[in-house]
Design an enzyme around this catalytic site. Structure first.
Site, short mmCIF file in Angstrom:
data_model
loop_
_atom_site.label_atom_id
_atom_site.label_comp_id
_atom_site.label_asym_id
_atom_site.label_seq_id
_atom_site.Cartn_x
_atom_site.Cartn_y
_atom_site.Cartn_z
N SER A 58 31.57 44.45 33.82
CA SER A 58 31.83 43.11 34.32
C SER A 58 30.84 42.07 33.81
CB SER A 58 31.83 43.10 35.84
OG SER A 58 30.61 43.64 36.33
N HIS A 98 25.47 40.95 38.69
CA HIS A 98 26.25 39.77 38.34
C HIS A 98 25.36 38.54 38.28
CE1 HIS A 98 30.47 41.42 39.60
NE2 HIS A 98 30.02 41.91 38.47
N ASP A 124 32.82 36.62 43.10
CA ASP A 124 32.75 37.92 43.77
C ASP A 124 33.19 37.92 45.22
OD1 ASP A 124 29.72 38.97 42.06
OD2 ASP A 124 31.82 38.94 41.45
#
Lengths: 181, 149
Positions: A58, A98, A124
């Protein structure tokens, strides 16, 4: 190859008890030193997990599965947008890597923030706990300060193939026990 | 580094939603922020052998009654080594919804837009660099209800 294994067995038989105990102690020392280094890293960086392996795609193309990240988690470092954070969602074990997309910080330092993976189309929020809209400082494991590619693949392999992990540990143990210094 | 913007606010549920359109002209090659510039070399200094990519992002920073500090990323882009290091984007709309945590955008005179980037090396440290030339943007005192986006 047959000759080699015979020599090896002879070596083991020739070691008397005292030498064996010495080797075992040696082994114990190596394990303790490794643990000490790890704990020392935890103290210096302020993070409970100063080195993490990237598990998903990701954050591509920046990070790929198997890359190793070095984290710090010092309270004095404020969380700001653009930073790469490693966080855990309440009740889940797996840390997520992230980028911070949005922050709202109060005068007293209380902060709530939103994250998004570079390679994901949406933020998210869908990953957070039911009813949870923001992340807080307590969810953060650390901030990514540096990285090394590929090396973490070994831990992923060891996780996915437990036989591989036992083989590695067995070989390591054997090597230390037999290596006479 | 220059940015021009127009802005509107619209209430959505109970939080202010801001709309910003902007132009970005940036010359990453000659950035003077903590990175050296070589005057007589024609090389890509920022993109050296150990830089895999730059993660660029435009963020809006402002203060409201509710929150002393707010930062919202409006737009981002990944610039790989080998991509054109000069950006000239016009009339861009923000990629992400510019929601405030409350109603702090209405009448807020001081929203600062800054372009920053995260240097991603092939291996090593991950620094965050802020570009020079931020722009201050005011939001109007009233809500626009008919603006189509």
């Amino acid at each position: 190859a047959a000759m080699l294994s015979l020599d090896f067995l002879d070596d083991v038989r020739r070691m008397n008890k005292r030498q064996l105990y010495y080797q075992v102690l040696n082994f114990g020392m190596i394990v303790s030193s490794a643990l000490m280094i790890w704990k020392g890293l935890m103290v210096v960086t302020g993070s409970e997990s100063p080195i993490v392996v990237v598990l998903s795609g990701s954050m591509e193309p920046a990070f790929h599965r198997g890359d190793l990240l070095f984290l710090t988690n010092r309270i004095e470092d404020p969380i700001r947008v653009g930073e790469i954070v490693v966080f855990r969602i309440e009740g889940r074990e797996i840390p997520i890597v992230h980028r911070v997309l949005k922050i709202h910080e109060k005068q007293n330092g209380d902060i709530k923030f939103l994250t998004k993976g570079d390679n994901n189309a949406v933020d998210d929020r869908g990953l957070y706990k039911q009813g949870q809209h923001w992340l807080e400082k307590k969810d953060v494991v650390g901030r990514a300060r540096g990285f090394v590619p590929y090396i973490g693949i070994v831990t992923i392999l060891m996780n996915d193939y437990p036989k591989f992990k036992y083989a590695v540990l067995f070989l390591l143990g054997l090597f230390v026990l037999v290596h006479r210094e | 580094l220059r940015k021009n913007v127009e802005d509107f606010t619209g209430p959505r549920e109970r939080s202010d939603l801001g709309f910003v359109t902007f132009d970005i002209t940036a010359d990453i090659l000659n950035g003077k922020n903590g990175l050296q510039t070589y005057r007589n070399k024609n090389t890509l200094i920022i993109f050296d052998w150990n830089v895999k990519q730059l993660f660029l992002y435009l963020s809006a920073e402002y203060s409201t009654k509710n929150n002393a500090l707010n930062q919202v990323v409006l737009w981002d882009k990944i610039m790989l080594r080998g991509d054109n290091p000069r950006l000239s984007l016009k009339d861009m709309k923000s990629k992400y919804f510019f929601f405030d945590d409350g109603n702090g955008l209405k009448g807020n005179r001081n929203i600062t837009l800054t372009l920053s980037w995260n240097v991603v090396p092939n291996a090593g440290i991950l620094p965050l660099v802020t570009g020079s030339g931020h722009v201050s943007v005011p939001f109007p005192d009233t809500y626009e209800t008919t603006k189509s986006y």
